[in-house]
Design a protein around this motif. Structure first.
Motif, PDB file in Angstrom:
ATOM      1  N   LEU A  98       0.855  -1.178   0.000  1.00 66.16           N
ATOM      2  CA  LEU A  98       0.000   0.000   0.000  1.00 66.16           C
ATOM      3  C   LEU A  98       0.895   1.234   0.000  1.00 66.16           C
ATOM      4  CD1 LEU A  98      -1.725  -2.225   1.911  1.00 66.16           C
ATOM      5  CD2 LEU A  98      -3.299  -0.292   1.945  1.00 66.16           C
ATOM      6  N   TYR A  99       0.761   2.043  -1.033  1.00 68.13           N
ATOM      7  CA  TYR A  99       1.522   3.283  -1.130  1.00 68.13           C
ATOM      8  C   TYR A  99       0.587   4.465  -0.893  1.00 68.13           C
ATOM      9  CZ  TYR A  99       5.588   0.845  -3.026  1.00 68.13           C
ATOM     10  OH  TYR A  99       6.681   0.016  -3.189  1.00 68.13           O
ATOM     11  N   LEU A 100       0.897   5.243   0.138  1.00 70.25           N
ATOM     12  CA  LEU A 100       0.099   6.414   0.479  1.00 70.25           C
ATOM     13  C   LEU A 100       0.688   7.647  -0.200  1.00 70.25           C
ATOM     14  CD1 LEU A 100      -2.124   7.797   2.176  1.00 70.25           C
ATOM     15  CD2 LEU A 100      -0.437   7.989   4.025  1.00 70.25           C
ATOM     16  N   PHE A 101      -0.127   8.330  -1.002  1.00 73.84           N
ATOM     17  CA  PHE A 101       0.256   9.568  -1.683  1.00 73.84           C
ATOM     18  C   PHE A 101      -0.167  10.738  -0.801  1.00 73.84           C
ATOM     19  CE2 PHE A 101       0.619   6.525  -4.884  1.00 73.84           C
ATOM     20  CZ  PHE A 101       1.064   7.054  -6.086  1.00 73.84           C
ATOM     21  N   THR A 102       0.802  11.610  -0.466  1.00 78.27           N
ATOM     22  CA  THR A 102       0.515  12.748   0.394  1.00 78.27           C
ATOM     23  C   THR A 102       1.188  14.002  -0.166  1.00 78.27           C
ATOM     24  OG1 THR A 102       2.469  12.578   1.832  1.00 78.27           O
ATOM     25  CG2 THR A 102       0.587  11.157   2.356  1.00 78.27           C
ATOM     26  N   GLU A 103       1.046  15.083   0.557  1.00 79.08           N
ATOM     27  CA  GLU A 103       1.675  16.338   0.168  1.00 79.08           C
ATOM     28  C   GLU A 103       3.185  16.326   0.394  1.00 79.08           C
ATOM     29  OE1 GLU A 103       0.345  19.087  -1.364  1.00 79.08           O
ATOM     30  OE2 GLU A 103      -1.346  17.727  -1.647  1.00 79.08           O
ATOM     31  N   THR A 104       3.685  15.281   1.027  1.00 77.80           N
ATOM     32  CA  THR A 104       5.129  15.177   1.255  1.00 77.80           C
ATOM     33  C   THR A 104       5.766  14.036   0.472  1.00 77.80           C
ATOM     34  OG1 THR A 104       4.781  13.796   3.224  1.00 77.80           O
ATOM     35  CG2 THR A 104       4.943  16.180   3.560  1.00 77.80           C
ATOM     36  N   GLY A 105       4.992  13.376  -0.369  1.00 72.91           N
ATOM     37  CA  GLY A 105       5.553  12.307  -1.184  1.00 72.91           C
ATOM     38  C   GLY A 105       4.753  11.032  -1.120  1.00 72.91           C
ATOM     39  N   ILE A 106       5.416   9.906  -1.387  1.00 71.28           N
ATOM     40  CA  ILE A 106       4.790   8.588  -1.396  1.00 71.28           C
ATOM     41  C   ILE A 106       5.504   7.713  -0.377  1.00 71.28           C
ATOM     42  CG2 ILE A 106       4.198   6.569  -2.796  1.00 71.28           C
ATOM     43  CD1 ILE A 106       4.519   8.332  -5.288  1.00 71.28           C
ATOM     44  N   ARG A 107       4.728   7.039   0.470  1.00 66.85           N
ATOM     45  CA  ARG A 107       5.357   6.144   1.437  1.00 66.85           C
ATOM     46  C   ARG A 107       4.533   4.875   1.614  1.00 66.85           C
ATOM     47  NH1 ARG A 107       3.081   6.361   6.663  1.00 66.85           N
ATOM     48  NH2 ARG A 107       1.624   8.076   7.007  1.00 66.85           N
ATOM     49  N   ASN A 108       5.198   3.819   2.001  1.00 63.63           N
ATOM     50  CA  ASN A 108       4.530   2.556   2.289  1.00 63.63           C
ATOM     51  C   ASN A 108       3.790   2.662   3.614  1.00 63.63           C
ATOM     52  OD1 ASN A 108       4.212  -0.419   2.862  1.00 63.63           O
ATOM     53  ND2 ASN A 108       5.316  -0.497   0.915  1.00 63.63           N
ATOM     54  N   ILE A 109       2.615   2.041   3.684  1.00 64.32           N
ATOM     55  CA  ILE A 109       1.812   2.120   4.897  1.00 64.32           C
ATOM     56  C   ILE A 109       1.104   0.788   5.121  1.00 64.32           C
ATOM     57  CG2 ILE A 109      -0.227   3.006   3.694  1.00 64.32           C
ATOM     58  CD1 ILE A 109      -0.783   4.776   6.161  1.00 64.32           C
ATOM     59  N   LYS A 110       0.871   0.446   6.385  1.00 61.26           N
ATOM     60  CA  LYS A 110       0.126  -0.759   6.709  1.00 61.26           C
ATOM     61  C   LYS A 110      -1.370  -0.480   6.609  1.00 61.26           C
ATOM     62  CE  LYS A 110       3.616  -2.680   9.844  1.00 61.26           C
ATOM     63  NZ  LYS A 110       3.905  -3.134  11.233  1.00 61.26           N
ATOM     64  N   TYR A 111      -2.120  -1.504   6.262  1.00 66.66           N
ATOM     65  CA  TYR A 111      -3.562  -1.360   6.071  1.00 66.66           C
ATOM     66  C   TYR A 111      -4.248  -0.743   7.285  1.00 66.66           C
ATOM     67  CZ  TYR A 111      -8.459  -2.773   5.481  1.00 66.66           C
ATOM     68  OH  TYR A 111      -9.824  -2.782   5.391  1.00 66.66           O
ATOM     69  N   GLU A 112      -3.938  -1.256   8.476  1.00 63.37           N
ATOM     70  CA  GLU A 112      -4.604  -0.774   9.692  1.00 63.37           C
ATOM     71  C   GLU A 112      -4.219   0.658  10.052  1.00 63.37           C
ATOM     72  OE1 GLU A 112      -4.599  -5.132   9.617  1.00 63.37           O
ATOM     73  OE2 GLU A 112      -3.017  -3.619   9.418  1.00 63.37           O
ATOM     74  N   GLU A 113      -3.153   1.183   9.431  1.00 63.12           N
ATOM     75  CA  GLU A 113      -2.723   2.550   9.711  1.00 63.12           C
ATOM     76  C   GLU A 113      -3.356   3.570   8.768  1.00 63.12           C
ATOM     77  OE1 GLU A 113       1.485   2.329   9.402  1.00 63.12           O
ATOM     78  OE2 GLU A 113       1.765   1.328  11.335  1.00 63.12           O
TER      79      GLU A 113
END
Length: 250
Positions: free
Chosen positions: A203-218
């Motif tokens: 899961l890659y989370l796209f944000t205003e600071t970039g892209i990072r890997n994230i756990k589903y429950e987070e």
């Protein structure tokens, strides 16, 4: 077949070739911070708020894999409006030694145009033998998943939940799992906490600071949905109270 995956190993932004970091799409924070993004052999998700670059990157990936940027297969030769960005020209794909047998780019916002193209070329046989326009939006999406997708392929899905009820999203997850077992790789951009629940996916989370890997429950998607279902009355009370304190709409 399984040893051939991932068909798409990764993508790298050729940062030295970018003409301007202030012009679209390179002014999108997630794209500005992009270097190399690695894909899961089975399922990778792009998640995040609207406008963070998920669909822009998905569209570029579709183009470097030679899919129609408006959706469909490599043979879907139609265009209704040229709005795609030049991002694909600056991405370098890392590919497997073996190409996928087939593939598809499902783009929710242009699915109507794709369905019209399929009718025009009289190619409904691969979609259950029935016009996608003659089915509900959700039925046509599931017809695509169950009739057109055969396995051993690369599938790019951009917000497939747009037409699917929660129960149909569960059905779609079951089909995705079947296709993964048949040697397929999926890259999916979604807001659905149901669809993004596939086990062991990236899961890659796209944000205003970039892209990072994230756990589903987070993810906010999981936490907000869980909190709302467990504390619906309290959350609605707070939400409506906050809304009532804002200035009335003229």
């Amino acid at each position: 077949m399984l040893s051939a995956r991932p068909y798409l190993i990764d993508i790298t932004l050729l940062r030295g070739n970018v003409p301007s970091w202030t012009d679209y799409p390179f002014n999108i924070p997630a794209i500005q911070q992009l270097e190399t993004l690695t894909f899961h052999p089975a399922v990778t998700y792009f998640i995040g708020e609207n406008g963070t670059g998920k669909s822009t990157l998905m569209e570029a990936i579709a183009q470097i894999m030679r899919f129609n940027p408006e959706g469909g297969t490599r043979n879907s030769l139609f265009s209704t409006r040229d709005t795609h960005s030049s991002l694909h020209e600056y991405l370098k794909p890392g590919r497997s030694y073996k190409a996928p047998k087939d593939g598809f780019f499902l783009r929710a916002e242009s699915f109507y145009n794709l369905a019209s193209f399929i009718d025009d070329v009289e190619y409904t046989g691969s979609y259950g033998g029935k016009s996608l326009h003659a089915q509900s939006h959700g039925e046509s999406f599931l017809a695509l998943l169950t009739q057109k997708f055969k396995g051993g392929s690369l599938y790019l899905l951009d917000e497939p939940e747009a037409a699917l009820s929660p129960s149909r999203q569960l059905s779609a997850l079951a089909v995705i799992h079947k296709l993964v077992k048949a040697g397929s790789q999926f890259i999916i951009a979604t807001h659905s906490p149901i669809l993004m629940a596939y086990p062991d996916a990236h899961l890659y989370l796209f944000t205003e600071t970039g892209i990072r890997n994230i756990k589903y429950e987070e993810t906010d998607h999981y936490q907000v949905a869980k909190d709302f279902l467990n504390h619906r009355e309290q959350m609605l009370s707070v939400l409506f109270e906050e809304e009532s304190q804002k200035s009335p709409i003229d």
